[in-house]
Design an enzyme around this catalytic site. Structure first.
Site, PDB file in Angstrom:
ATOM      1  N   ALA A 182       0.971  -1.317   0.056  1.00 47.32           N
ATOM      2  CA  ALA A 182       0.119  -0.044  -0.062  1.00 47.32           C
ATOM      3  C   ALA A 182       0.856   1.385  -0.074  1.00 47.32           C
ATOM      4  O   ALA A 182       1.939   1.228   0.374  1.00 47.32           O
ATOM      5  CB  ALA A 182      -0.934   0.031   1.309  1.00 47.32           C
TER       6      ALA A 182
ATOM      7  N   GLY B 295      -0.158  -5.187   0.929  1.00 44.77           N
ATOM      8  CA  GLY B 295      -1.287  -5.383   0.501  1.00 44.77           C
ATOM      9  C   GLY B 295      -1.102  -5.716  -0.895  1.00 44.77           C
ATOM     10  O   GLY B 295      -2.429  -6.219  -1.565  1.00 44.77           O
TER      11      GLY B 295
ATOM     12  N   GLU C 140      -1.802  -9.247  -0.366  1.00 46.62           N
ATOM     13  CA  GLU C 140      -3.393  -9.417  -0.002  1.00 46.62           C
ATOM     14  C   GLU C 140      -4.171  -9.356  -1.259  1.00 46.62           C
ATOM     15  O   GLU C 140      -5.059 -10.026  -1.433  1.00 46.62           O
ATOM     16  CB  GLU C 140      -3.577  -8.379   1.004  1.00 46.62           C
ATOM     17  CG  GLU C 140      -3.071  -8.558   2.322  1.00 46.62           C
ATOM     18  CD  GLU C 140      -3.287  -7.404   3.167  1.00 46.62           C
ATOM     19  OE1 GLU C 140      -3.771  -7.423   4.390  1.00 46.62           O
ATOM     20  OE2 GLU C 140      -2.874  -6.290   3.022  1.00 46.62           O
TER      21      GLU C 140
ATOM     22  N   GLU D 124       3.818  -5.775   7.480  1.00 42.73           N
ATOM     23  CA  GLU D 124       3.074  -4.812   8.510  1.00 42.73           C
ATOM     24  C   GLU D 124       3.626  -4.609   9.745  1.00 42.73           C
ATOM     25  O   GLU D 124       3.751  -3.507  10.321  1.00 42.73           O
ATOM     26  CB  GLU D 124       1.651  -5.124   8.560  1.00 42.73           C
ATOM     27  CG  GLU D 124       1.182  -4.676   7.112  1.00 42.73           C
ATOM     28  CD  GLU D 124       1.069  -6.011   6.139  1.00 42.73           C
ATOM     29  OE1 GLU D 124       0.461  -5.546   4.942  1.00 42.73           O
ATOM     30  OE2 GLU D 124       1.680  -6.811   6.492  1.00 42.73           O
TER      31      GLU D 124
END
Length: 257
Positions: A68, A114, A117, A137
Site C-alpha cells: 500500500a 497489500g 493481500e 506490516e
C-alpha cells in the site's frame, strides 16, 4: 486497449481481460485511486459477457504490487484507519474473491503487504521466479489490513501464516509454491504466456458452472459449504450450459458454451 484509466491498463482479447497495475515509479504500490480504478474495471468486466477470465498483474519485471502507499495513511487516526481497511475490503479485495468470473494473479515480482493481500484475494496465483512475497506490516507497528490475517492461514495453514506475519520475512517464489501460496512458478518472460494459457483453458468451460463453483468454494470453510454445493449442483441441471455440456459429451464433440 481501453485508455479510460490513469493507474491501470485494461486490455481484452479472446474472452480474457488483462488488468495491469501501471505505477512503475512506485513499484505499483496501491493508493486510493488505483484501488478505485481496479474496482471500476472489475465492475465493467463483470457485466461484459464476452469476458470469461480476468488476469491481474503489475507493469515491468520488478513488482506485482510492492504494498500500500504508506504516504496516504501515515497520519491517520483509528477511525480513519478502520474506514480505510473496511473500504478496501468492500471496494476491491472481497469484490475480487466473490466475483462471478475467475481472477488469476500473475505475480511478476514483489508482492508485499497489500500486494500479497491482492494476490491472495484472486482465485489462482501464478508467480515469476524472481517474485518475493511477504507481509511486512508488523515492522511498521501494524497488522495486515486488507485480509492478510484471514486469507493467508486458509492458503498455507495457521502455523506458516503466523511465521510469515510475525517475522515479516519475504519468501521466494519457489518457497511460496511449496507451501501452497502460489500454484506455479515460471521464468519472468514466460509468466504472462503461461497465465494466459490457463485462462484460455478456463474460458472454454461453462461460465455458469465456474461461477457457481467460485461461490461454493468460497464457503468451503463454513457450515454452509455442503448445502450450497448441493443447491448449485441441482440448479445447474436446469440451465443451458448443462444441457450443452452433456449433449456434447454424449455426441463426442467439444461443448460450445
Amino acid at each position: 486497449m481501453i485508455n479510460s484509466y490513469e493507474n491501470i491498463i485494461l486490455e481484452k482479447e479472446d474472452k480474457i481481460a488483462l488488468i495491469t497495475i501501471n505505477r512503475p515509479q512506485s513499484l505499483n504500490a496501491l493508493n486510493g485511486k488505483t484501488i478505485n480504478e481496479i474496482s471500476s474495471a472489475l465492475d465493467e468486466l463483470a457485466s461484459d459477457h464476452e469476458v470469461r477470465v480476468i488476469i491481474l498483474t503489475g507493469s515491468g519485471e520488478k513488482s506485482f504490487v510492492a504494498g500500500a502507499d504508506i504516504k496516504e495513511f501515515s497520519d491517520f487516526n483509528q477511525e480513519k484507519a478502520e474506514e480505510l481497511a473496511r473500504n478496501g475490503h468492500n471496494n476491491l479485495f472481497n469484490k475480487i474473491e466473490n466475483l462471478s468470473k475467475p481472477v488469476i494473479a500473475a505475480v511478476n515480482g514483489f508482492a508485499l503487504g497489500g500486494g500479497l493481500e491482492l494476490a491472495m484475494a484472486c482465485h489462482i496465483r501464478y508467480a515469476s521466479e524472481n517474485a518475493k512475497l511477504g507481509l511486512p506490516e508488523v515492522t511498521l507497528g501494524l497488522i495486515p489490513g486488507y485480509g492478510g490475517t484471514q486469507r493467508l492461514p486458509k492458503l498455507v495453514g495457521k502455523g506458516i501464516a503466523n511465521e510469515m506475519i510475525f517475522s515479516a520475512k519475504m519468501i521466494p517464489a519457489q518457497k511460496a509454491k511449496e507451501i501452497g501460496l502460489v500454484n506455479e512458478v515460471y521464468p519472468i518472460e514466460e509468466l504472462l504466456t503461461k497465465t494466459k494459457e490457463l485462462a484460455k483453458i478456463i474460458s472454454n468451460n461453462s461460465p455458469m458452472a465456474i461461477s457457481k463453483a467460485i461461490f461454493a468454494t468460497n464457503l468451503s470453510d463454513t457450515d454452509k459449504g455442503f448445502e450450497t454445493e448441493i443447491k448449485y449442483f441441482g440448479e445447474l441441471f436446469e440451465m443451458e450450459d448443462k444441457k450443452e455440456g452433456v449433449s456434447a459429451f454424449l455426441e463426442k464433440r467439444k461443448p460450445n458454451f
